[in-house]
Design a protein around this motif. Structure first.
Motif, PDB file in Angstrom:
ATOM      1  N   GLU A 162      -2.368   4.215  -9.619  1.00 27.53           N
ATOM      2  CA  GLU A 162      -2.418   3.195  -8.570  1.00 27.53           C
ATOM      3  C   GLU A 162      -3.226   1.979  -9.006  1.00 27.53           C
ATOM      4  O   GLU A 162      -2.943   0.851  -8.581  1.00 27.53           O
TER       5      GLU A 162
ATOM      6  N   LYS B 110       2.243   8.563  -7.540  1.00 23.00           N
ATOM      7  CA  LYS B 110       2.406  10.006  -7.737  1.00 23.00           C
ATOM      8  C   LYS B 110       3.300  10.336  -8.925  1.00 23.00           C
ATOM      9  O   LYS B 110       3.401  11.492  -9.333  1.00 23.00           O
TER      10      LYS B 110
ATOM     11  N   GLU C 140       0.814  -1.209   0.000  1.00 20.03           N
ATOM     12  CA  GLU C 140       0.000   0.000   0.000  1.00 20.03           C
ATOM     13  C   GLU C 140       0.850   1.262   0.000  1.00 20.03           C
ATOM     14  O   GLU C 140       0.612   2.185  -0.777  1.00 20.03           O
ATOM     15  N   ARG C 141       1.861   1.314   0.867  1.00 16.43           N
ATOM     16  CA  ARG C 141       2.699   2.518   0.940  1.00 16.43           C
ATOM     17  C   ARG C 141       3.471   2.733  -0.358  1.00 16.43           C
ATOM     18  O   ARG C 141       3.584   3.858  -0.857  1.00 16.43           O
TER      19      ARG C 141
ATOM     20  N   ARG D 136       1.065   3.980  -3.119  1.00 15.90           N
ATOM     21  CA  ARG D 136       0.732   5.404  -2.975  1.00 15.90           C
ATOM     22  C   ARG D 136       1.893   6.286  -3.421  1.00 15.90           C
ATOM     23  O   ARG D 136       1.693   7.328  -4.052  1.00 15.90           O
ATOM     24  N   TRP D 137       3.117   5.857  -3.106  1.00 17.87           N
ATOM     25  CA  TRP D 137       4.296   6.653  -3.456  1.00 17.87           C
ATOM     26  C   TRP D 137       4.541   6.643  -4.966  1.00 17.87           C
ATOM     27  O   TRP D 137       4.694   7.691  -5.588  1.00 17.87           O
TER      28      TRP D 137
END
Length: 242
Positions: free
Chosen positions: A121, A115, A107-108, A111-112
């Motif tokens: 995503e 961008k 998940e992290r 999200r990173w």
């Protein structure tokens, strides 16, 4: 009386090869620019491009590898070295995503990376669904599927797939994919005139592909923004609990 001296046969052969190789960099349009970039960077540049392509999917290997093969077929690069280094670049790029998934979490990392320009995503989640449906074999067969090919490493790392198995599947599948595209380009290495005839059509395909990627990215972002605004509106409209 002056006697003409014939040039040695081997000198004439090298000159012909140099002429054929240099002509390969004279293509016009976008394909010519990409070809010149690959020619300037050499075999290690192909490895770098494949590394970036694996981490940043919108840069397609379907463009890079045939052009690298074309240069190799024209004698401008070493064919075997292109094949080996392209696969090395693919593997190292896949390994980066594997490590990010294992160390930071799916998940992290999603999200990173979401961008980044032209990265969405939803593509990571589709790759994760592919991995969870097909298991470890998805790492091998996913290398032949656009987008999934690049992103399948992230859920594999997040699920702590055995690194040895991951590496073997990735190297073999990437080697097959890369070899097919490079050898396809190499087959035209000595047929510059034929390639030149189709340069305009090659450029059109590239422009259309770029336009499709950009438009798709913009549409998906606009839809997501509308969905988020609608969700926030519904939350504000809901009566507060006592």
């Amino acid at each position: 009386m002056t006697t003409a001296v014939a040039a040695p046969a081997h000198t004439m052969t090298v000159a012909a090869g140099d002429s054929s190789g240099s002509s390969g960099s004279d293509l016009g349009g976008l394909s010519g620019l990409v070809l010149q970039l690959i020619d300037a960077l050499g075999e290690w540049g192909v490895a770098l491009m494949l590394f970036v392509e694996t981490v940043f999917p919108p840069i397609p290997s379907e463009v890079i590898l045939p052009l690298a093969g074309f240069l190799a077929g024209a004698g401008r690069m070493n064919l075997l070295l292109v094949l080996v280094l392209a696969t090395l670049g693919s593997y190292l790029g896949a390994l980066v995503l594997y490590v990010l998934g294992a160390k930071i979490g799916f998940e992290r990392t999603t999200r990173w990376l979401g961008k980044l320009p032209l990265v969405d995503e939803d593509d990571f989640r589709k790759a994760a669904d592919w991995f969870h449906r097909h298991g470890k074999s998805a790492v091998f067969f996913g290398r032949f599927v656009p987008i999934v090919r690049s992103l399948i490493s992230l859920p594999a790392g997040a699920d702590r797939m055995h690194l040895g198995t991951f590496s073997v599947f990735t190297i073999i599948a990437s080697g097959i994919w890369n070899s097919a595209l490079v050898l396809l380009g190499a087959a035209f290495g000595n047929q510059y005139e034929r390639v030149e005839q189709y340069t305009e059509w090659i450029d059109r395909v590239l422009y259309v592909a770029i336009a499709v990627v950009v438009v798709t990215f913009v549409v998906r972002r606009v839809r997501r923004a509308r969905t988020d605004r609608a969700a926030r509106g519904r939350r504000r409209a809901e009566p507060a609990e006592d």
